[in-house]
Scaffold this motif. Structure first.
Motif, PDB file in Angstrom:
ATOM      1  N   ASP A 291     -38.109  96.732  -4.447  1.00  0.00           N
ATOM      2  CA  ASP A 291     -38.406  97.874  -3.576  1.00  0.00           C
ATOM      3  C   ASP A 291     -38.684  97.483  -2.133  1.00  0.00           C
ATOM      4  O   ASP A 291     -39.135  98.311  -1.339  1.00  0.00           O
ATOM      5  CB  ASP A 291     -39.597  98.660  -4.130  1.00  0.00           C
ATOM      6  N   GLY A 292     -38.473  96.236  -1.803  1.00  0.00           N
ATOM      7  CA  GLY A 292     -38.703  95.818  -0.414  1.00  0.00           C
ATOM      8  C   GLY A 292     -39.428  94.492  -0.379  1.00  0.00           C
ATOM      9  O   GLY A 292     -40.090  94.106  -1.341  1.00  0.00           O
ATOM     10  N   LEU A 293     -39.297  93.812   0.759  1.00  0.00           N
ATOM     11  CA  LEU A 293     -39.894  92.488   0.894  1.00  0.00           C
ATOM     12  C   LEU A 293     -41.288  92.618   1.507  1.00  0.00           C
ATOM     13  O   LEU A 293     -41.430  93.172   2.599  1.00  0.00           O
ATOM     14  CB  LEU A 293     -39.004  91.616   1.799  1.00  0.00           C
ATOM     15  N   PRO A 294     -42.330  92.136   0.819  1.00  0.00           N
ATOM     16  CA  PRO A 294     -43.684  92.213   1.404  1.00  0.00           C
ATOM     17  C   PRO A 294     -43.742  91.477   2.750  1.00  0.00           C
ATOM     18  O   PRO A 294     -43.049  90.469   2.935  1.00  0.00           O
ATOM     19  CB  PRO A 294     -44.563  91.499   0.370  1.00  0.00           C
ATOM     20  N   GLU A 295     -44.562  91.970   3.635  1.00  0.00           N
ATOM     21  CA  GLU A 295     -44.657  91.410   4.984  1.00  0.00           C
ATOM     22  C   GLU A 295     -44.971  89.905   4.971  1.00  0.00           C
ATOM     23  O   GLU A 295     -44.419  89.136   5.765  1.00  0.00           O
ATOM     24  CB  GLU A 295     -45.714  92.198   5.781  1.00  0.00           C
ATOM     25  N   VAL A 296     -45.835  89.474   4.043  1.00  0.00           N
ATOM     26  CA  VAL A 296     -46.169  88.034   4.043  1.00  0.00           C
ATOM     27  C   VAL A 296     -44.944  87.178   3.731  1.00  0.00           C
ATOM     28  O   VAL A 296     -44.788  86.089   4.295  1.00  0.00           O
ATOM     29  CB  VAL A 296     -47.287  87.646   3.026  1.00  0.00           C
ATOM     30  N   VAL A 297     -44.079  87.679   2.859  1.00  0.00           N
ATOM     31  CA  VAL A 297     -42.882  86.897   2.522  1.00  0.00           C
ATOM     32  C   VAL A 297     -41.891  86.964   3.694  1.00  0.00           C
ATOM     33  O   VAL A 297     -41.243  85.966   4.053  1.00  0.00           O
ATOM     34  CB  VAL A 297     -42.229  87.390   1.213  1.00  0.00           C
ATOM     35  N   GLN A 298     -41.798  88.150   4.297  1.00  0.00           N
ATOM     36  CA  GLN A 298     -40.938  88.310   5.484  1.00  0.00           C
ATOM     37  C   GLN A 298     -41.330  87.291   6.567  1.00  0.00           C
ATOM     38  O   GLN A 298     -40.471  86.636   7.179  1.00  0.00           O
ATOM     39  CB  GLN A 298     -41.147  89.735   6.016  1.00  0.00           C
ATOM     40  N   GLN A 299     -42.618  87.147   6.772  1.00  0.00           N
ATOM     41  CA  GLN A 299     -43.099  86.213   7.800  1.00  0.00           C
ATOM     42  C   GLN A 299     -42.877  84.761   7.371  1.00  0.00           C
ATOM     43  O   GLN A 299     -42.558  83.907   8.200  1.00  0.00           O
ATOM     44  CB  GLN A 299     -44.583  86.460   8.119  1.00  0.00           C
ATOM     45  N   ALA A 300     -43.050  84.501   6.071  1.00  0.00           N
ATOM     46  CA  ALA A 300     -42.817  83.133   5.581  1.00  0.00           C
ATOM     47  C   ALA A 300     -41.341  82.759   5.770  1.00  0.00           C
ATOM     48  O   ALA A 300     -41.011  81.627   6.154  1.00  0.00           O
ATOM     49  CB  ALA A 300     -43.213  83.021   4.106  1.00  0.00           C
ATOM     50  N   LEU A 301     -40.465  83.737   5.531  1.00  0.00           N
ATOM     51  CA  LEU A 301     -39.027  83.500   5.722  1.00  0.00           C
ATOM     52  C   LEU A 301     -38.736  83.224   7.201  1.00  0.00           C
ATOM     53  O   LEU A 301     -37.963  82.321   7.542  1.00  0.00           O
ATOM     54  CB  LEU A 301     -38.234  84.718   5.239  1.00  0.00           C
ATOM     55  N   ALA A 302     -39.365  83.988   8.078  1.00  0.00           N
ATOM     56  CA  ALA A 302     -39.164  83.790   9.525  1.00  0.00           C
ATOM     57  C   ALA A 302     -39.620  82.388   9.943  1.00  0.00           C
ATOM     58  O   ALA A 302     -38.922  81.686  10.685  1.00  0.00           O
ATOM     59  CB  ALA A 302     -39.920  84.863  10.312  1.00  0.00           C
ATOM     60  N   ARG A 303     -40.773  81.974   9.436  1.00  0.00           N
ATOM     61  CA  ARG A 303     -41.264  80.619   9.779  1.00  0.00           C
ATOM     62  C   ARG A 303     -40.328  79.543   9.239  1.00  0.00           C
ATOM     63  O   ARG A 303     -40.053  78.555   9.894  1.00  0.00           O
ATOM     64  CB  ARG A 303     -42.674  80.398   9.206  1.00  0.00           C
ATOM     65  N   ARG A 304     -39.854  79.750   8.026  1.00  0.00           N
ATOM     66  CA  ARG A 304     -38.946  78.777   7.414  1.00  0.00           C
ATOM     67  C   ARG A 304     -37.671  78.633   8.243  1.00  0.00           C
ATOM     68  O   ARG A 304     -37.208  77.525   8.519  1.00  0.00           O
ATOM     69  CB  ARG A 304     -38.613  79.244   5.989  1.00  0.00           C
ATOM     70  N   TYR A 305     -37.094  79.761   8.655  1.00  0.00           N
ATOM     71  CA  TYR A 305     -35.885  79.697   9.476  1.00  0.00           C
ATOM     72  C   TYR A 305     -36.167  79.022  10.825  1.00  0.00           C
ATOM     73  O   TYR A 305     -35.356  78.237  11.333  1.00  0.00           O
ATOM     74  CB  TYR A 305     -35.284  81.092   9.672  1.00  0.00           C
ATOM     75  N   ALA A 306     -37.320  79.338  11.398  1.00  0.00           N
ATOM     76  CA  ALA A 306     -37.652  78.710  12.687  1.00  0.00           C
ATOM     77  C   ALA A 306     -37.777  77.196  12.515  1.00  0.00           C
ATOM     78  O   ALA A 306     -37.278  76.417  13.336  1.00  0.00           O
ATOM     79  CB  ALA A 306     -38.954  79.297  13.233  1.00  0.00           C
ATOM     80  N   ASP A 307     -38.405  76.769  11.429  1.00  0.00           N
ATOM     81  CA  ASP A 307     -38.554  75.329  11.176  1.00  0.00           C
ATOM     82  C   ASP A 307     -37.194  74.650  11.002  1.00  0.00           C
ATOM     83  O   ASP A 307     -36.959  73.555  11.512  1.00  0.00           O
ATOM     84  CB  ASP A 307     -39.395  75.077   9.913  1.00  0.00           C
ATOM     85  N   LEU A 308     -36.316  75.304  10.258  1.00  0.00           N
ATOM     86  CA  LEU A 308     -34.986  74.711  10.030  1.00  0.00           C
ATOM     87  C   LEU A 308     -34.215  74.584  11.348  1.00  0.00           C
ATOM     88  O   LEU A 308     -33.666  73.524  11.668  1.00  0.00           O
ATOM     89  CB  LEU A 308     -34.183  75.562   9.036  1.00  0.00           C
TER      90      LEU A 308
END
Ligand code: GLA
Length: 366
Positions: A291-308
């Motif tokens: 039903d949607g991506l929780p904000e904490v996971v959305q932010q974790a994904l953003a940090r992961r992409y930034a790190d990569l």
């Protein structure tokens, strides 16, 4: 600044000012090409909105499926280039660097390839002849237009030794070298790559380094190595990615990230590789974000992409291309693998084609 997005434009909240959505290809233009793997609806422009998004964001493309053996050479002596021609035409229309994927793989290759007319296993010479015919026909058709080929895909096991695929069983270890020779003969100007997953794990990375050294010693035309990077939030570490790019860069090869996505869904088993034969049964627990991506996971994904991308940016001159495996979350293979029917969130654009916080994190890297 808070932005309200409308297609490629965004309104800076409260100002009424329209600012253009940055394009990945522009943001990284002095470092590496940025691309995506495309499906048929995208490159035929049946999905016009996505075709526009692709043209705006990317300067290189890879075909998700249409150049695999089963698509382009479905029956003995019968080639079908209908879809592949459209793929190449789309890339040319937009002045993109066009990649071919893939010539030699053990998956999505019909069983007949390895059998004679009676269904018996083919001998070495007959399979080599078949491989030469396939490669010279497919590479030859797009000579000078497809600029780089994934010649051999996934020839290594996790321990770094050669996978016992039908190619190896029938031809022997030199099938890899021969495939590169056939490809070079068919288009001497094309870049030729070896492509694989999990190369960040040291045993497999060492196996790949050894394989590259052998090919180089045999004077094979090998231009680059593709690290697929179907990654998770927590694997591999940024350090492992960095070490891998360094190790391959030292071999004097171009290095590419060829199939990037970040899986945020729970793993059904301990095996976390991108081995496509892995399958697991669907359960609600394995599909937690339907039903949607929780904000904490959305932010974790953003940090992961930034790190990569922070790692990628360090390898100027070595890392020549970063290609995502898909464009929007809606079309990702991770909705159906290794568990069918899940709702996955691995890319920079959401199901409606809008940029996610991970996109912003990547384009705003300091
Ligand atoms: C591998 C292949 C790709 C694709 C992905 C999953 O990584 O190289 O062509 O099939 O698996 O879709």
């Amino acid at each position: 600044m808070n932005l309200i997005r409308i297609g490629a434009l965004a309104l800076a909240a409260g100002t009424g000012l329209a600012v253009a959505q940055p394009a990945l290809k522009d943001v990284f233009q002095d470092r590496f090409l940025v691309g995506a793997a495309l499906n048929e609806a995208q490159f035929t422009e049946k999905d016009a909105a996505q075709a526009r998004l692709i043209a705006r964001q990317f300067n290189t493309i890879t075909p998700e499926n249409v150049l695999k053996w089963e698509g382009v050479h479905p029956r003995p002596g019968q080639y079908d280039f209908t879809a592949a021609d459209r793929y190449v035409a789309f890339g040319e229309k937009h002045g993109m660097f066009i990649v071919g994927h893939t010539l030699v793989w053990h998956n999505q290759t019909p069983a007949w390839v390895f059998q004679d007319d009676n269904g018996q296993p083919l001998g070495r010479e007959a399979l080599l002849a078949r491989l030469r015919d396939h490669i010279s026909t497919v590479v030859g058709r797009y000579r000078g237009r497809i600029k780089g080929w994934d010649v051999v895909n996934e020839a290594l096991k996790e321990d770094g030794s050669l996978r016992d695929s039908p190619w190896r069983k029938i031809i022997g270890d030199d099938y890899i070298q021969r495939a590169f020779e056939f490809a070079h003969a068919a288009d001497p100007a094309a870049e030729l790559y070896y492509n694989d997953f999990s190369l960040e794990n040291p045993p497999k990375r060492e196996g790949a380094v050894a394989l590259v050294r052998q090919l180089q010693a045999a004077r094979v035309s090998l231009t680059g190595i593709g690290t697929q990077q179907h990654v998770k939030l927590d694997w591999p570490s940024a350090q492992q990615v960095d070490d891998t790019l360094v190790a391959f860069g030292r071999l004097g090869l171009k290095v590419m990230v060829t199939e990037l996505d970040v899986d945020v869904l729970p793993a059904p088993s301990k095996d976390r590789s991108a081995e496509v034969s892995r399958r697991a049964t669907a359960t609600p627990a394995l599909n937690p974000y339907a039903d949607g991506l929780p904000e904490v996971v959305q932010q974790a994904l953003a940090r992961r992409y930034a790190d990569l991308f922070a790692v990628y940016r360090k390898h100027r001159g070595t890392l020549t291309r970063v290609t995502f495996w898909g464009v929007t979350d809606r079309d990702s293979w991770l909705n159906d693998w290794p568990v069918r029917g899940r709702t996955s969130y691995p890319l920079l654009f959401d199901r409606a084609g809008n940029p996610k916080p991970a996109f912003d994190a990547v384009v705003r890297l300091p």
